[in-house]
Every structure is written in C-alpha cells, then in structure tokens.
Design an enzyme around this catalytic site. Structure first.
Site, short mmCIF file in Angstrom:
data_model
loop_
_atom_site.label_atom_id
_atom_site.label_comp_id
_atom_site.label_asym_id
_atom_site.label_seq_id
_atom_site.Cartn_x
_atom_site.Cartn_y
_atom_site.Cartn_z
N LYS A 62 0.83 -1.21 0.00
CA LYS A 62 0.00 0.00 0.00
C LYS A 62 0.87 1.26 0.00
O LYS A 62 0.55 2.25 -0.66
CB LYS A 62 -0.95 -0.02 1.20
CG LYS A 62 -2.11 -0.99 1.00
CD LYS A 62 -2.82 -1.36 2.28
CE LYS A 62 -3.85 -2.44 2.03
NZ LYS A 62 -4.44 -2.99 3.25
N GLN A 106 -5.01 -2.26 9.70
CA GLN A 106 -4.82 -3.57 9.07
C GLN A 106 -5.36 -4.67 9.99
O GLN A 106 -4.98 -4.78 11.14
CB GLN A 106 -3.32 -3.79 8.78
CG GLN A 106 -3.02 -5.03 7.97
CD GLN A 106 -3.61 -5.00 6.56
OE1 GLN A 106 -3.57 -4.01 5.87
NE2 GLN A 106 -4.17 -6.12 6.15
N ASP A 129 -11.38 1.90 3.81
CA ASP A 129 -11.60 0.46 3.65
C ASP A 129 -13.08 0.14 3.42
O ASP A 129 -13.42 -0.94 2.97
CB ASP A 129 -11.12 -0.29 4.91
CG ASP A 129 -9.75 -0.93 4.71
OD1 ASP A 129 -9.37 -1.17 3.55
OD2 ASP A 129 -9.05 -1.19 5.72
#
Length: 303
Positions: A62, A106, A129
């Site tokens: 990322k 995460q 997200d």
C-alpha cells in the site's frame, strides 16, 4: 468427445494487474493536477499492529502504491501487546487531523482488542476500507459512499471488460463482510455492474455445485485452494476468483499462491476468468487509492 474438445473456448483472462496499472495512472494524473494547483497531495495512513507476515506485505504494498500515484503515506506501527485504549487514542487523533484524508487499520487484530470497537471508532468520512457500518449501510441503500476495496475492484474489473451482468444469475461463494456479503448486495443493485439475480452460498450450503452449474457469474471468496472445478461451472460462465492461499510446494519460495478456482479446468469452460495472482488482488490495492482520492475530494477540509 474429442471433437468438442478441439473447439473448446479458451476463457478471456480478466487482467487485474493491467487494469490496476491503468487506474493508478489515472489517479496519478489527477494528483499531479492537484499538486500543480498548489494544493497538498492526498494523505493515506496505515496502522499496523504486530508483525503478521501477510499484513506487513499488504501494508508495504500500500505504501508502494501511494508513492506510485503521488500520495503522501504514513505508517503507524504498534507491537502486538498494544492496549485497546492506546489504539483508540491514535484513531481519535487521526480522525481530527486535517492533513489525513483516509486511514486503514490492518486486520486481523490481536485478541485483546475488540475489532468492532476499532472499526466503529473510525470517522466514516476517512474510512477508505469501507468497513464502517455507516458506509456499509449506505452501500446497501445504494447511496454514495466508500465501497470495500475488493468488491469495488471486482465491479471495476467487470465494468472495464464490459462483462454483461444485467439479468444474469450470479452465485457468490463465501459470506464474509469484506467480500461475500457486500458483493451480494452490489451485484443485485440497480446499476452496471449489477442488476443480477444473486445467490449467496457458504460453508453450510449443501451441494454448492447445484448452484454454480446454473450460474452465469461465479464469484468465490472461500480461501479453499482449487475448490471450484471445471465440472462445477456451465459453459461460458464468468469466473471471479478472490481466494488466495499459500500452498506449500518444492519451489524456491516454498509455496505457490493459489486461488479458490482450479484455473486449468475452468479456463476451458468459462468465457472469462481472473487469474491468481494478478486478478482481483491488484484491483483491491488500486481501489484503496481510488477511495483515498475520493475522500480527499469530498473532505470538508478541501472545500
């Protein structure tokens, strides 16, 4: 039998790597314009807890993607013993920080931390997200919002390859909140890609092949290597493989990345298919960039 073999169609490969590169180029052009106009570039922050190998790889990728599209990126690392309170404090600071457009935590998180509490704490306007219930609810109601990156990536792949979804029977295998559930909602929405008749199957569905054999589109997100075989799909079906599992072998790496789809047997029968790796994975990463620039553009701080 041999005659039909000789005229078997070879599936069109839905190349996620190629499409993701195109999308990242488009985002880069956008960011270059923003910066040329003397404005700061979009800023994405990733929070990483512990040292899970797969999570570290994802986060590093990322950061690499951010660099490629011209974003600013930051990584906040915590040890696996971090307290829930400390993590919530950091999220609260990021929510208030006017220089942060989007951030991700995460997953998975260590046992001492309540994952739901963490997701709920993220400002929905920075939830790139697309996991916050507010964004999930808006998605279900077909309102503008951040779509979860993997489903967003699949939709974009179907759109760029002009795969017809209207009136088609779409069977989804797996009901996770990250892929299966949102995918079932999105494939049934009033839009393109969408307007499909959707069947959501999972580990308790008996005789899944009874569904997949009648499907025009199969989307599998199980994490069960080579689960979907050629004899389980009908001729001309579109097959989207979200699964990715490390299968140990004798190669130099010691493993091969394997999807849920038995690619060799399915590519003879399907009309279009995504490879693993190089299919859905790169699209997921590109969509996180897309959500971040959307957050930047809709941000109250950039009015």
């Amino acid at each position: 039998e041999s005659k039909s073999k000789s005229i078997s169609i070879m599936a069109k490969i839905l190349d996620g790597l190629k499409v993701s590169k195109e999308i990242k180029k488009e985002i880069r052009a956008d960011v270059d314009k923003i910066v040329a106009g003397k404005r700061r570039p979009p800023h994405l922050v990733a929070i990483l807890v512990g040292s899970n190998g797969a999570s570290m790889t994802y986060v590093n990728n990322k950061i690499k993607d951010c660099k490629e599209v011209g974003f600013k990126s930051s990584l906040i690392k915590f040890s696996s013993t971090v307290s829930e309170a400390e993590l919530l404090e950091t999220i609260s600071e990021l929510n208030k920080d006017k220089d942060v457009d989007g951030f991700i935590v995460q997953l998975p998180l260590p046992k001492q931390i309540d994952q739901e509490k963490i997701i709920m704490a993220i400002d929905p306007r920075k939830d790139v997200d697309g996991f916050h219930p507010e964004n999930f609810g808006k998605m279900a109601l077909e309102m503008d919002t951040f779509l979860p990156a993997t489903p967003f990536g699949i939709l974009t792949l179907l759109e760029r390859y002009q795969i017809d979804t209207k009136g088609k029977h779409c069977v989804i295998i797996g009901r996770s909140r990250i892929v299966g559930k949102p995918m079932s909602i999105l494939m049934g929405r009033k839009d393109f890609p969408g307007n499909s008749t959707v069947t959501l199957t999972h580990s308790y569905t008996p005789h899944i092949e009874d569904f997949t054999k009648n499907a025009d589109i199969v989307i599998t997100a199980l994490g069960d290597p080579n689960f979907l075989k050629g004899e389980m799909i009908k001729k001309g079906a579109v097959v989207i493989d979200v699964g990715i599992t490390r299968v140990e072998d004798n190669t130099e790496k010691g493993y091969t990345l394997t999807g849920d789809v038995d690619f060799e047997s399915c590519k003879e029968i399907a009309s279009a298919i995504t490879p693993v790796p190089g299919g859905v994975g790169p699209m997921t990463r590109a969509m996180l960039m897309k959500n971040t620039i959307l957050a930047y553009k809709t941000s109250v701080y950039n009015d």
